[in-house]
Design an enzyme around this catalytic site. Structure first.
Site, PDB file in Angstrom:
ATOM      1  N   CYS A  72       0.852  -1.186   0.000  1.00 22.70           N
ATOM      2  CA  CYS A  72       0.000   0.000   0.000  1.00 22.70           C
ATOM      3  C   CYS A  72       0.892   1.242   0.000  1.00 22.70           C
ATOM      4  O   CYS A  72       1.786   1.368   0.837  1.00 22.70           O
ATOM      5  CB  CYS A  72      -0.869  -0.041   1.253  1.00 22.70           C
ATOM      6  SG  CYS A  72      -1.566   1.527   1.738  1.00 22.70           S
ATOM      7  N   GLU A  73       0.647   2.125  -0.958  1.00 20.14           N
ATOM      8  CA  GLU A  73       1.487   3.317  -1.058  1.00 20.14           C
ATOM      9  C   GLU A  73       1.228   4.316   0.068  1.00 20.14           C
ATOM     10  O   GLU A  73       2.014   5.235   0.268  1.00 20.14           O
ATOM     11  CB  GLU A  73       1.311   3.990  -2.422  1.00 20.14           C
ATOM     12  CG  GLU A  73      -0.036   4.591  -2.686  1.00 20.14           C
ATOM     13  CD  GLU A  73      -0.183   5.134  -4.095  1.00 20.14           C
ATOM     14  OE1 GLU A  73      -0.888   6.139  -4.251  1.00 20.14           O
ATOM     15  OE2 GLU A  73       0.388   4.553  -5.037  1.00 20.14           O
ATOM     16  N   HIS A  74       0.160   4.144   0.814  1.00 21.73           N
ATOM     17  CA  HIS A  74      -0.149   5.078   1.896  1.00 21.73           C
ATOM     18  C   HIS A  74       0.541   4.721   3.204  1.00 21.73           C
ATOM     19  O   HIS A  74       0.874   5.614   3.985  1.00 21.73           O
ATOM     20  CB  HIS A  74      -1.667   5.133   2.125  1.00 21.73           C
ATOM     21  CG  HIS A  74      -2.408   5.604   0.929  1.00 21.73           C
ATOM     22  ND1 HIS A  74      -3.623   5.083   0.556  1.00 21.73           N
ATOM     23  CD2 HIS A  74      -2.107   6.532  -0.016  1.00 21.73           C
ATOM     24  CE1 HIS A  74      -4.048   5.682  -0.548  1.00 21.73           C
ATOM     25  NE2 HIS A  74      -3.142   6.555  -0.913  1.00 21.73           N
ATOM     26  N   HIS A  75       0.739   3.423   3.472  1.00 21.59           N
ATOM     27  CA  HIS A  75       1.306   3.006   4.759  1.00 21.59           C
ATOM     28  C   HIS A  75       2.517   2.085   4.619  1.00 21.59           C
ATOM     29  O   HIS A  75       3.107   1.698   5.621  1.00 21.59           O
ATOM     30  CB  HIS A  75       0.241   2.273   5.589  1.00 21.59           C
ATOM     31  CG  HIS A  75      -0.987   3.074   5.807  1.00 21.59           C
ATOM     32  ND1 HIS A  75      -2.149   2.888   5.076  1.00 21.59           N
ATOM     33  CD2 HIS A  75      -1.241   4.097   6.655  1.00 21.59           C
ATOM     34  CE1 HIS A  75      -3.058   3.753   5.464  1.00 21.59           C
ATOM     35  NE2 HIS A  75      -2.547   4.499   6.425  1.00 21.59           N
ATOM     36  N   CYS A 112      -3.096  -2.707   6.164  1.00 22.57           N
ATOM     37  CA  CYS A 112      -3.378  -1.397   6.754  1.00 22.57           C
ATOM     38  C   CYS A 112      -4.785  -1.356   7.340  1.00 22.57           C
ATOM     39  O   CYS A 112      -5.058  -0.545   8.231  1.00 22.57           O
ATOM     40  CB  CYS A 112      -3.156  -0.265   5.752  1.00 22.57           C
ATOM     41  SG  CYS A 112      -4.130  -0.377   4.254  1.00 22.57           S
ATOM     42  N   GLN A 135      -4.884  -0.567  -4.791  1.00 27.63           N
ATOM     43  CA  GLN A 135      -5.483  -1.683  -5.532  1.00 27.63           C
ATOM     44  C   GLN A 135      -6.254  -1.204  -6.757  1.00 27.63           C
ATOM     45  O   GLN A 135      -6.228  -1.865  -7.806  1.00 27.63           O
ATOM     46  CB  GLN A 135      -6.376  -2.495  -4.601  1.00 27.63           C
ATOM     47  CG  GLN A 135      -6.971  -3.731  -5.249  1.00 27.63           C
ATOM     48  CD  GLN A 135      -7.753  -4.563  -4.262  1.00 27.63           C
ATOM     49  OE1 GLN A 135      -7.437  -4.610  -3.076  1.00 27.63           O
ATOM     50  NE2 GLN A 135      -8.784  -5.239  -4.738  1.00 27.63           N
ATOM     51  N   HIS A 170      -5.967  -6.141   3.025  1.00 26.56           N
ATOM     52  CA  HIS A 170      -4.998  -5.073   3.246  1.00 26.56           C
ATOM     53  C   HIS A 170      -4.573  -5.034   4.715  1.00 26.56           C
ATOM     54  O   HIS A 170      -5.413  -4.892   5.604  1.00 26.56           O
ATOM     55  CB  HIS A 170      -5.610  -3.734   2.851  1.00 26.56           C
ATOM     56  CG  HIS A 170      -5.859  -3.622   1.371  1.00 26.56           C
ATOM     57  ND1 HIS A 170      -5.149  -2.765   0.578  1.00 26.56           N
ATOM     58  CD2 HIS A 170      -6.718  -4.289   0.546  1.00 26.56           C
ATOM     59  CE1 HIS A 170      -5.555  -2.891  -0.677  1.00 26.56           C
ATOM     60  NE2 HIS A 170      -6.509  -3.811  -0.717  1.00 26.56           N
TER      61      HIS A 170
END
Length: 185
Positions: free
Chosen positions: A74-77, A145, A115, A143
């Protein structure tokens, strides 16, 4: 020590750890090596992955490769999401080598992702390579996250789909695909 390793050492210090303790001595190097592997898709090109594995065929019926496991971050976490991709296309004179479908999924999954974008990238790549009459991709993933932090929903599964060409234009074709992968009643 590589630049990436030194950043991991700084992360350990920032977390209040002692990077000189026995269990952590090689952790910055190992973490850097793992991250480079998990993100190896950045160093891959679609042309190289496909490597000319397109073969003449008179088949103009749906080709489906399902249950392709995928692992992404995940590019956020920077936490993993893990799942399966189901890929279909309707050939127009050429079919793609079976392993190349899996390699295309991996190439895009091995990048920092969300995703929704991953699903589209796979579909557009298959379309570009095969010039198919239609391409469909469904991804179902869990996920970390969502599981390990934040809302901590252990049984959540995210489903995404992208339908191109015939799969977008024809309800019958789309439904056939979804039934064949077990996603429609």
């Amino acid at each position: 020590m590589t630049e990436l390793s030194s950043h991991y050492q700084q992360i350990l210090v920032g977390l209040g750890e002692d990077p000189e303790r026995e269990g952590l001595l090689d952790t910055p190097k190992r973490a850097a090596k793992a991250m480079q592997y998990l993100c190896k898709g950045y160093g891959e090109r679609l042309e190289d992955v496909v490597n000319g594995a397109l073969f003449a065929s008179t088949n103009d019926e749906m080709v489906i490769v399902q249950d392709l496991e995928l692992y992404s971050l995940c590019e956020h976490h920077l936490l993993p999401f893990i799942g399966k991709a189901h890929v279909a296309y309707i050939p127009t004179g050429k079919v793609l080598g079976l392993s190349k479908v899996a390699r295309i999924v991996d190439m895009y999954a091995r990048r920092l992702q969300i995703q929704e974008n991953l699903t589209r990238q796979i579909a557009e790549a298959i379309q570009e390579v095969t010039r198919a009459a239609g391409v469909a991709v469904v991804i179902e993933a869990q996920h970390m996250c969502m599981k390990m932090r934040g809302v901590e929903k252990q049984n959540s599964v995210m489903n995404t789909s992208v339908m191109l060409g015939t799969f977008r234009e024809s309800c019958t074709t789309r439904m056939e695909f979804l039934q064949l992968i077990g996603r429609s009643h």
